[in-house]
Every structure is written in structure tokens, then in C-alpha cells.
Design a protein around this motif. Structure first.
Motif, PDB file in Angstrom:
ATOM      1  N   ALA A 174       0.838  -1.209   0.000  1.00 27.08           N
ATOM      2  CA  ALA A 174       0.000   0.000   0.000  1.00 27.08           C
ATOM      3  C   ALA A 174       0.871   1.256   0.000  1.00 27.08           C
ATOM      4  O   ALA A 174       0.589   2.234  -0.716  1.00 27.08           O
ATOM      5  CB  ALA A 174      -0.935  -0.007   1.211  1.00 27.08           C
ATOM      6  N   GLU A 175       1.939   1.222   0.768  1.00 33.40           N
ATOM      7  CA  GLU A 175       2.834   2.378   0.833  1.00 33.40           C
ATOM      8  C   GLU A 175       3.507   2.618  -0.526  1.00 33.40           C
ATOM      9  O   GLU A 175       3.637   3.756  -0.977  1.00 33.40           O
ATOM     10  CB  GLU A 175       3.926   2.088   1.876  1.00 33.40           C
ATOM     11  N   LEU A 176       3.910   1.521  -1.170  1.00 30.25           N
ATOM     12  CA  LEU A 176       4.582   1.646  -2.468  1.00 30.25           C
ATOM     13  C   LEU A 176       3.619   2.141  -3.544  1.00 30.25           C
ATOM     14  O   LEU A 176       3.993   2.960  -4.384  1.00 30.25           O
ATOM     15  CB  LEU A 176       5.195   0.298  -2.878  1.00 30.25           C
ATOM     16  N   ILE A 177       2.371   1.658  -3.498  1.00 28.33           N
ATOM     17  CA  ILE A 177       1.370   2.125  -4.471  1.00 28.33           C
ATOM     18  C   ILE A 177       1.189   3.642  -4.318  1.00 28.33           C
ATOM     19  O   ILE A 177       1.163   4.387  -5.300  1.00 28.33           O
ATOM     20  CB  ILE A 177       0.026   1.384  -4.265  1.00 28.33           C
ATOM     21  N   ALA A 178       1.112   4.088  -3.075  1.00 25.13           N
ATOM     22  CA  ALA A 178       0.922   5.525  -2.820  1.00 25.13           C
ATOM     23  C   ALA A 178       2.116   6.325  -3.361  1.00 25.13           C
ATOM     24  O   ALA A 178       1.934   7.404  -3.947  1.00 25.13           O
ATOM     25  CB  ALA A 178       0.746   5.765  -1.322  1.00 25.13           C
ATOM     26  N   ILE A 179       3.317   5.777  -3.214  1.00 23.40           N
ATOM     27  CA  ILE A 179       4.516   6.476  -3.711  1.00 23.40           C
ATOM     28  C   ILE A 179       4.461   6.597  -5.237  1.00 23.40           C
ATOM     29  O   ILE A 179       4.681   7.663  -5.803  1.00 23.40           O
ATOM     30  CB  ILE A 179       5.804   5.740  -3.258  1.00 23.40           C
ATOM     31  N   VAL A 180       4.145   5.476  -5.917  1.00 25.50           N
ATOM     32  CA  VAL A 180       4.113   5.500  -7.389  1.00 25.50           C
ATOM     33  C   VAL A 180       3.023   6.464  -7.867  1.00 25.50           C
ATOM     34  O   VAL A 180       3.234   7.266  -8.781  1.00 25.50           O
ATOM     35  CB  VAL A 180       3.905   4.079  -7.971  1.00 25.50           C
ATOM     36  N   GLU A 181       1.847   6.417  -7.217  1.00 21.18           N
ATOM     37  CA  GLU A 181       0.750   7.310  -7.620  1.00 21.18           C
ATOM     38  C   GLU A 181       1.164   8.766  -7.468  1.00 21.18           C
ATOM     39  O   GLU A 181       0.974   9.588  -8.358  1.00 21.18           O
ATOM     40  CB  GLU A 181      -0.507   7.022  -6.794  1.00 21.18           C
ATOM     41  N   GLN A 182       1.750   9.071  -6.326  1.00 20.71           N
ATOM     42  CA  GLN A 182       2.144  10.453  -6.046  1.00 20.71           C
ATOM     43  C   GLN A 182       3.243  10.920  -7.010  1.00 20.71           C
ATOM     44  O   GLN A 182       3.171  12.011  -7.577  1.00 20.71           O
ATOM     45  CB  GLN A 182       2.626  10.519  -4.600  1.00 20.71           C
ATOM     46  N   GLU A 183       4.234  10.089  -7.241  1.00 26.66           N
ATOM     47  CA  GLU A 183       5.387  10.492  -8.052  1.00 26.66           C
ATOM     48  C   GLU A 183       5.055  10.599  -9.541  1.00 26.66           C
ATOM     49  O   GLU A 183       5.759  11.289 -10.276  1.00 26.66           O
ATOM     50  CB  GLU A 183       6.557   9.515  -7.861  1.00 26.66           C
TER      51      GLU A 183
END
Ligand code: 5GP
Length: 186
Positions: A174-183
């Protein structure tokens, strides 16, 4: 979605391969950079999917002719990223995920390519040791060397844009998905 170059680094045994697979399944516009390596395939690994398995002479030819975006020697084997593949994907508007070690990560950070870098940590060295032994793929001397390397690699985490601890898999995903979405949103 803006095309970005993502670097994922982690000490071996941290669960990075599983996390990367989960992430790639969630984003159609995120592609995996298949590295070249002189390491022998592990059971189940497929040439052209997990890695391009090459011999040392072929690998060094690619280095000498400037075909590698970065390369490094890790645990006695050579690993490298194909320049042309990454350039083509970025030009086609795709983001590219590089699963590479800290030496390669630093080379890309210093290259002017402005990568988004993510360092994945085990919850502790004890848990890392349990995981390395649990997967049962490596000999004792290899495990001990990987543990030693883990400490050196973890000292490099300060150079990375994001640090994610892989304790509970679903939380880390979940944390990684949020990073990719944000970046990739700008
Ligand atoms: P393994 O042998 O367990 O698949 O990978 C060992 C280490 O090599 C991992 O830290 C992995 O991220 C790294 N690695 C895999 N491909 C590359 C690459 O193309 N370049 C660099 N620098 N490291 C890589």
C-alpha cells in the motif's frame, strides 16, 4: 501519468521481488527493467523474464560498448541495466522500475536522470536472517555474506527519496502504491 524512472534497492531477503511483482500488477504504465546478469539462474527463474543470463565475456562486451546504463558487481556476479530498453520505455511514456543494488542506484542518482529512489528495509537484521534461511536457496557461506552486505547496504538508505519497511506485506504494498501514484501524478 508522468513517465518516471524508479529505483528499488534492498538487502537481499527483504522481500523486494514479491513487492515489485505486486506493484507491477497494479500499474499498466509501469514496466520492469530486465537486468543482465552473470549469475546462474535459480530454480524457477526464466531467461528474458527474471533476467537475461549472460556469460562474463558477453556482459563485459556490453559494458565496453556503452550499452549499460549502470552496472555493478554484487556477491561475485555482475549485474547491469540495458540503456536502450530504459530510454525506449521512457520515450514511449512508460515509467520504468529498476530493481538494482545500492552501487547501481548511486550511479543512476549521479547520472542526471533524476530517478525516484525507494529503499526497502527489513524490520530488523534478525528477521532478515530468518527470511534468508527460510527460502532455502542459498548455501551457508552465501547467507553469511548476504547478511554482512545487508548492513553495508542499509547504511546507504539516506541517499534514497523514500524508505519503506517491509514488515507486513500488505502495508508495504500500500505504501509503495501511494509512492508511485504520487510520483507519477505530475
Ligand atoms: P539476486 O541475485 O538476488 O537476484 O540479486 C542480487 C542483487 O543484485 C539485488 O540487490 C538486486 O537488486 C541486484 N541487481 C539486480 N539487477 C541489477 C542490475 O541491473 N544492476 C545492479 N546494479 N544491481 C542489480
Amino acid at each position: 501519468m508522468a513517465a518516471k524512472l524508479f529505483i528499488f534497492s534492498a538487502p537481499s531477503g527483504t522481500g523486494k521481488t514479491t513487492l515489485v511483482k505486486e506493484l507491477l500488477g497494479r500499474f499498466e504504465t509501469l514496466v520492469f527493467s530486465i537486468s543482465h546478469t552473470t549469475r546462474k539462474p535459480r530454480p524457477g527463474e526464466v531467461h528474458g523474464k527474471d533476467y537475461f543470463f549472460t556469460d562474463k565475456a558477453q556482459f563485459m562486451d556490453m559494458v565496453a560498448s556503452g550499452q549499460m546504463l549502470e552496472w555493478a558487481q554484487v556477491h561475485d556476479n555482475c549485474y547491469g541495466t540495458s540503456k536502450i530498453f530504459v530510454q525506449e520505455q521512457l520515450a514511449a511514456g512508460k515509467s520504468v522500475l529498476l530493481d538494482i543494488d545500492v552501487q547501481g542506484g548511486r550511479q543512476i542518482m549521479d547520472s542526471g536522470l533524476k530517478p525516484v529512489s525507494v529503499f526497502i528495509m527489513p524490520p530488523s537484521l534478525e528477521v532478515l536472517e530468518q527470511r534468508l534461511r527460510g527460502r532455502g536457496t542459498d548455501a551457508e557461506d552465501v547467507i553469511l555474506r548476504r547478511l554482512e552486505n545487508a548492513e553495508t547496504e542499509m547504511a546507504q538508505k539516506a541517499f534514497y527519496t523514500h524508505v519503506v519497511v517491509n514488515d507486513v506485506l500488505a502495508d508495504a504494498v500500500a505504501e509503495l502504491i501511494a509512492i508511485v501514484e504520487q510520483e507519477t501524478s505530475n
